[in-house]
Motif scaffolding. Structure first.
Motif, PDB file in Angstrom:
ATOM      1  N   ALA A 101       2.460  -8.748  12.868  1.00  0.00           N
ATOM      2  CA  ALA A 101       3.881  -8.919  13.782  1.00  0.00           C
ATOM      3  C   ALA A 101       4.293 -10.154  14.020  1.00  0.00           C
ATOM      4  CB  ALA A 101       4.410  -8.012  15.367  1.00  0.00           C
ATOM      5  N   LEU A 102       3.747 -10.695  14.993  1.00  0.00           N
ATOM      6  CA  LEU A 102       3.467 -12.286  15.049  1.00  0.00           C
ATOM      7  C   LEU A 102       3.430 -13.384  13.724  1.00  0.00           C
ATOM      8  CD1 LEU A 102       3.208 -14.925  16.510  1.00  0.00           C
ATOM      9  CD2 LEU A 102       1.072 -14.750  16.068  1.00  0.00           C
ATOM     10  N   ALA A 103       2.954 -13.240  13.030  1.00  0.00           N
ATOM     11  CA  ALA A 103       3.492 -13.723  10.661  1.00  0.00           C
ATOM     12  C   ALA A 103       4.806 -13.297  10.397  1.00  0.00           C
ATOM     13  CB  ALA A 103       2.489 -13.511   9.962  1.00  0.00           C
ATOM     14  N   GLU A 104       4.710 -11.777  11.068  1.00  0.00           N
ATOM     15  CA  GLU A 104       6.299 -11.818  10.643  1.00  0.00           C
ATOM     16  C   GLU A 104       7.243 -12.401  11.293  1.00  0.00           C
ATOM     17  OE1 GLU A 104       8.207  -7.385   8.748  1.00  0.00           O
ATOM     18  OE2 GLU A 104       7.664  -7.429  11.192  1.00  0.00           O
ATOM     19  N   SER A 105       7.252 -12.520  12.561  1.00  0.00           N
ATOM     20  CA  SER A 105       8.091 -13.135  13.386  1.00  0.00           C
ATOM     21  C   SER A 105       8.460 -14.742  13.111  1.00  0.00           C
ATOM     22  CB  SER A 105       7.881 -12.808  15.106  1.00  0.00           C
ATOM     23  OG  SER A 105       6.290 -13.896  15.206  1.00  0.00           O
ATOM     24  N   LEU A 106       7.126 -15.525  13.017  1.00  0.00           N
ATOM     25  CA  LEU A 106       6.831 -16.659  12.550  1.00  0.00           C
ATOM     26  C   LEU A 106       7.334 -17.515  10.986  1.00  0.00           C
ATOM     27  CD1 LEU A 106       3.366 -17.530  14.261  1.00  0.00           C
ATOM     28  CD2 LEU A 106       6.083 -18.621  14.497  1.00  0.00           C
ATOM     29  N   GLY A 107       7.963 -15.779  10.088  1.00  0.00           N
ATOM     30  CA  GLY A 107       8.370 -16.334   8.615  1.00  0.00           C
ATOM     31  C   GLY A 107       6.542 -16.355   7.881  1.00  0.00           C
ATOM     32  N   ILE A 108       5.623 -16.185   8.226  1.00  0.00           N
ATOM     33  CA  ILE A 108       4.317 -16.312   6.930  1.00  0.00           C
ATOM     34  C   ILE A 108       4.140 -15.471   6.640  1.00  0.00           C
ATOM     35  CG2 ILE A 108       1.917 -17.533   7.096  1.00  0.00           C
ATOM     36  CD1 ILE A 108       2.771 -18.880  10.098  1.00  0.00           C
ATOM     37  N   PRO A 109       4.210 -15.594   5.102  1.00  0.00           N
ATOM     38  CA  PRO A 109       3.840 -14.344   4.739  1.00  0.00           C
ATOM     39  C   PRO A 109       1.972 -13.860   4.933  1.00  0.00           C
ATOM     40  CG  PRO A 109       5.111 -16.063   3.297  1.00  0.00           C
ATOM     41  CD  PRO A 109       4.602 -16.752   4.558  1.00  0.00           C
ATOM     42  N   LEU A 110       1.773 -12.422   4.557  1.00  0.00           N
ATOM     43  CA  LEU A 110       0.462 -12.208   4.412  1.00  0.00           C
ATOM     44  C   LEU A 110       0.130 -11.390   3.089  1.00  0.00           C
ATOM     45  CD1 LEU A 110       0.768 -10.073   7.467  1.00  0.00           C
ATOM     46  CD2 LEU A 110      -0.293 -12.215   7.364  1.00  0.00           C
ATOM     47  N   VAL A 111      -1.165 -12.059   2.950  1.00  0.00           N
ATOM     48  CA  VAL A 111      -1.968 -11.198   1.780  1.00  0.00           C
ATOM     49  C   VAL A 111      -3.244 -10.911   2.790  1.00  0.00           C
ATOM     50  CG1 VAL A 111      -3.985 -11.696   0.312  1.00  0.00           C
ATOM     51  CG2 VAL A 111      -1.805 -13.377   0.449  1.00  0.00           C
ATOM     52  N   ILE A 112      -3.700  -9.302   2.191  1.00  0.00           N
ATOM     53  CA  ILE A 112      -3.901  -8.344   3.010  1.00  0.00           C
ATOM     54  C   ILE A 112      -5.477  -7.188   1.789  1.00  0.00           C
ATOM     55  CG2 ILE A 112      -4.816  -6.026   3.829  1.00  0.00           C
ATOM     56  CD1 ILE A 112      -1.845  -7.392   5.499  1.00  0.00           C
ATOM     57  N   MET A 113      -6.606  -8.246   3.388  1.00  0.00           N
ATOM     58  CA  MET A 113      -7.786  -7.642   2.534  1.00  0.00           C
ATOM     59  C   MET A 113      -8.350  -6.574   2.931  1.00  0.00           C
ATOM     60  SD  MET A 113     -10.610 -10.756   4.328  1.00  0.00           S
ATOM     61  CE  MET A 113      -9.708 -11.304   5.995  1.00  0.00           C
ATOM     62  N   GLU A 114      -9.407  -6.391   3.160  1.00  0.00           N
ATOM     63  CA  GLU A 114     -10.097  -4.762   3.384  1.00  0.00           C
ATOM     64  C   GLU A 114      -8.656  -3.573   3.740  1.00  0.00           C
ATOM     65  OE1 GLU A 114     -12.814  -4.603   2.908  1.00  0.00           O
ATOM     66  OE2 GLU A 114     -13.704  -6.579   2.355  1.00  0.00           O
ATOM     67  N   PRO A 115      -8.058  -3.444   2.308  1.00  0.00           N
ATOM     68  CA  PRO A 115      -6.836  -2.462   2.568  1.00  0.00           C
ATOM     69  C   PRO A 115      -7.071  -1.484   2.373  1.00  0.00           C
ATOM     70  CG  PRO A 115      -6.962  -3.250   0.678  1.00  0.00           C
ATOM     71  CD  PRO A 115      -7.935  -3.811   0.981  1.00  0.00           C
ATOM     72  N   VAL A 116      -8.378  -0.505   1.923  1.00  0.00           N
ATOM     73  CA  VAL A 116      -9.445   0.631   2.139  1.00  0.00           C
ATOM     74  C   VAL A 116     -10.262   0.140   3.106  1.00  0.00           C
ATOM     75  CG1 VAL A 116     -10.618   2.876   0.190  1.00  0.00           C
ATOM     76  CG2 VAL A 116      -8.713   0.458  -0.461  1.00  0.00           C
ATOM     77  N   LYS A 117     -11.196  -0.660   3.660  1.00  0.00           N
ATOM     78  CA  LYS A 117     -11.549  -1.336   4.473  1.00  0.00           C
ATOM     79  C   LYS A 117     -12.982  -0.422   4.001  1.00  0.00           C
ATOM     80  CE  LYS A 117     -13.787   0.818   9.358  1.00  0.00           C
ATOM     81  NZ  LYS A 117     -13.059  -0.817   9.783  1.00  0.00           N
ATOM     82  N   GLY A 118     -13.541  -1.677   3.244  1.00  0.00           N
ATOM     83  CA  GLY A 118     -14.425  -1.767   2.364  1.00  0.00           C
ATOM     84  C   GLY A 118     -15.311   0.044   0.970  1.00  0.00           C
ATOM     85  N   GLY A 119     -14.004   0.336   0.838  1.00  0.00           N
ATOM     86  CA  GLY A 119     -14.539   1.661   0.368  1.00  0.00           C
ATOM     87  C   GLY A 119     -14.454   3.272   1.462  1.00  0.00           C
ATOM     88  N   SER A 120     -14.388   2.499   2.651  1.00  0.00           N
ATOM     89  CA  SER A 120     -14.462   3.433   4.005  1.00  0.00           C
ATOM     90  C   SER A 120     -13.126   4.994   4.192  1.00  0.00           C
ATOM     91  CB  SER A 120     -14.273   3.090   4.615  1.00  0.00           C
ATOM     92  OG  SER A 120     -15.968   2.700   5.359  1.00  0.00           O
ATOM     93  N   LEU A 121     -12.395   4.207   3.188  1.00  0.00           N
ATOM     94  CA  LEU A 121     -11.032   5.269   3.655  1.00  0.00           C
ATOM     95  C   LEU A 121     -10.665   5.840   1.693  1.00  0.00           C
ATOM     96  CD1 LEU A 121      -8.461   2.749   5.314  1.00  0.00           C
ATOM     97  CD2 LEU A 121     -10.100   4.242   6.258  1.00  0.00           C
ATOM     98  N   ALA A 122     -11.949   5.844   0.956  1.00  0.00           N
ATOM     99  CA  ALA A 122     -11.376   6.346  -0.150  1.00  0.00           C
ATOM    100  C   ALA A 122     -11.520   7.750  -0.488  1.00  0.00           C
ATOM    101  CB  ALA A 122     -11.832   5.629  -1.132  1.00  0.00           C
ATOM    102  N   ASN A 123     -12.520   8.010   0.855  1.00  0.00           N
ATOM    103  CA  ASN A 123     -13.050   9.554   0.702  1.00  0.00           C
ATOM    104  C   ASN A 123     -13.715   9.935   2.193  1.00  0.00           C
ATOM    105  OD1 ASN A 123     -14.505  11.712  -0.837  1.00  0.00           O
ATOM    106  ND2 ASN A 123     -16.628  11.355  -0.701  1.00  0.00           N
ATOM    107  N   PHE A 124     -13.301  10.879   2.299  1.00  0.00           N
ATOM    108  CA  PHE A 124     -13.881  11.563   3.883  1.00  0.00           C
ATOM    109  C   PHE A 124     -14.062  12.951   3.449  1.00  0.00           C
ATOM    110  CE2 PHE A 124      -9.833   8.729   4.410  1.00  0.00           C
ATOM    111  CZ  PHE A 124     -10.110   7.726   5.235  1.00  0.00           C
ATOM    112  N   SER A 125     -15.114  13.386   4.379  1.00  0.00           N
ATOM    113  CA  SER A 125     -14.538  14.947   4.691  1.00  0.00           C
ATOM    114  C   SER A 125     -14.058  15.762   4.349  1.00  0.00           C
ATOM    115  CB  SER A 125     -15.374  15.499   6.035  1.00  0.00           C
ATOM    116  OG  SER A 125     -14.899  15.222   6.842  1.00  0.00           O
ATOM    117  N   GLU A 126     -14.783  16.947   3.743  1.00  0.00           N
ATOM    118  CA  GLU A 126     -13.235  17.685   2.699  1.00  0.00           C
ATOM    119  C   GLU A 126     -12.627  18.485   3.747  1.00  0.00           C
ATOM    120  OE1 GLU A 126     -12.596  18.431  -0.656  1.00  0.00           O
ATOM    121  OE2 GLU A 126     -14.275  17.109  -1.163  1.00  0.00           O
ATOM    122  N   ASP A 127     -12.376  17.865   4.863  1.00  0.00           N
ATOM    123  CA  ASP A 127     -10.858  19.006   5.557  1.00  0.00           C
ATOM    124  C   ASP A 127     -10.002  17.735   5.404  1.00  0.00           C
ATOM    125  OD1 ASP A 127     -13.524  17.077   7.329  1.00  0.00           O
ATOM    126  OD2 ASP A 127     -11.597  17.894   9.168  1.00  0.00           O
TER     127      ASP A 127
END
Length: 379
Positions: A193-219
């Motif tokens: 929110a701060l970067a957006e308010s200051l007009g500073i564009p963002l590049v995002i790293m770890e969007p999948v949290k090092g692979g942690s968000l690519a696979n979970f328990s089956e439920d």
């Protein structure tokens, strides 16, 4: 496949592919070296599909990433892609170090200029050191000379430090870790929110949290598949990040051909999360966080342990195992990164930690449970 989605940078008008190719996890050979034949084909496929943001850094692949990327990109028109690399602050002890490394990076990447140049992995200590050495101003000078087109930093510290650095100068962009599980970690939602308010564009790293968000328990996997059966679990994490308008590039460190194909599918037909999907992600995050076994905040008031147990680290691994529901999420942390002498089973039950814990946790009993759970999972 549809055309790769691009985002426009308001101040400059440049257009970057929303998907950026992160060059830190290329496939490797048995000797640990980059499998250059496979990696080059992966880069070529991504570029052919419209990916035009290529992100590397001085230390990636033990220093091999920059020379390899430079060799591959040499066959392309220099104006057809945006090249990002980073100054390794831990290797900079003088202004001369920064100048030497920058020149070396130009040579390794076969270029006279960098489209995006970052102070790498900034925290408070490194930030203060780089200001004192004159490195922050030196990079600004390089931008004035045209050797850097966009000047920014990648960040790993608290929100308070992030705000201080972000307000220090008129940055062209910054790079933060951001995903639907880490909204309150590091820069997090407040940083976005701060970067957006200051007009500073963002590049995002770890969007999948090092692979942690690519696979979970089956439920959990089934909940995602029930809404979009033809989409990967990882695509949800990427779409969550890409749904934020001030995100100009979402970096993915692709290490297999399958990951390249899946990411190109996600961003070639990119759709922001709709309201139903946002609600589903929020509900899943609530479920995942409810699986945490104890309320350890990592404050380290319990440390040092007289017996040498790394109490916060044991609890972090234990909680992560239960949260994600698969041992693969913690195998390396438990079997390799945690030293034998730091394990929960070294606890001598003296109780000193419990007298110091602000959360009033039953640390001795929880260490016993953590050891038992993780040993059982490992078997």
């Amino acid at each position: 496949m549809r055309k790769m989605i691009r985002r426009t940078w308001d101040k400059t008008g440049i257009q970057t592919s929303l998907l950026g190719f992160g060059c830190m996890r290329f496939p490797t050979r048995p000797d640990g070296k980059i499998d250059e034949e496979r990696a080059e084909k992966m880069l070529d496929e991504a570029i052919a599909a419209g990916v035009n943001y290529i992100d590397t850094a001085y230390p990636y692949h033990n220093g091999e990433s920059e020379p390899f990327v430079g060799k591959v990109l040499a066959k392309y028109d220099r104006s057809s892609f945006y090249l990002a690399t980073k100054l390794p602050l831990w290797a900079v002890n003088s202004l001369e170090d920064a100048k030497r490394i920058f020149a070396e990076q130009q040579e390794r990447l076969r270029t006279d200029y960098f489209d995006f140049y970052l102070l790498h992995a900034v925290n408070r200590e490194k930030w203060e050191a780089m200001k004192e050495l004159g490195v922050v101003d030196y990079c600004a000078q390089l931008k004035a000379e045209g050797k850097i087109r966009n000047y920014g930093f990648s960040f790993h510290d608290s929100y308070e430090v992030f705000e201080e650095i972000l307000r220090y100068r008129d940055w062209d962009f910054c790079q933060i870790q951001y995903n639907y599980m880490d909204t309150e970690e590091q820069a997090g939602d407040r940083g976005y929110a701060l970067a957006e308010s200051l007009g500073i564009p963002l590049v995002i790293m770890e969007p999948v949290k090092g692979g942690s968000l690519a696979n979970f328990s089956e439920d959990i996997n089934d909940r995602f598949r029930g809404i979009r059966p033809d989409q990967s679990i990882a695509s949800w994490a990427l779409r969550w990040v890409g749904s934020h308008p001030n995100v100009k590039v979402v970096l993915s460190g692709m290490s297999t051909e399958e990951q390249v194909h899946d990411n190109l599918k996600t961003f070639g037909q990119f759709e922001p999360l709709d309201e139903r999907e946002k609600k589903a992600v929020e509900e899943i995050v609530t479920v995942l966080r409810s699986r945490v076994q104890n309320g350890c905040t990592g404050c380290r008031y319990c440390m040092p342990c007289p017996a040498g147990v790394n109490i916060p680290q044991n609890f972090a691994i234990w909680n992560r195992y239960h949260m994600y529901g698969t041992y693969e999420h913690v195998r390396r942390a438990w079997e390799v990164e945690l030293k034998d002498e730091e394990r929960a089973n070294r606890c001598v039950k003296c109780g000193k930690c419990e007298s110091l814990c602000p959360q009033k946790l039953s640390i001795r009993e929880d260490l016993r449970r953590a050891q038992a759970d993780l040993e059982r999972a490992g078997r």
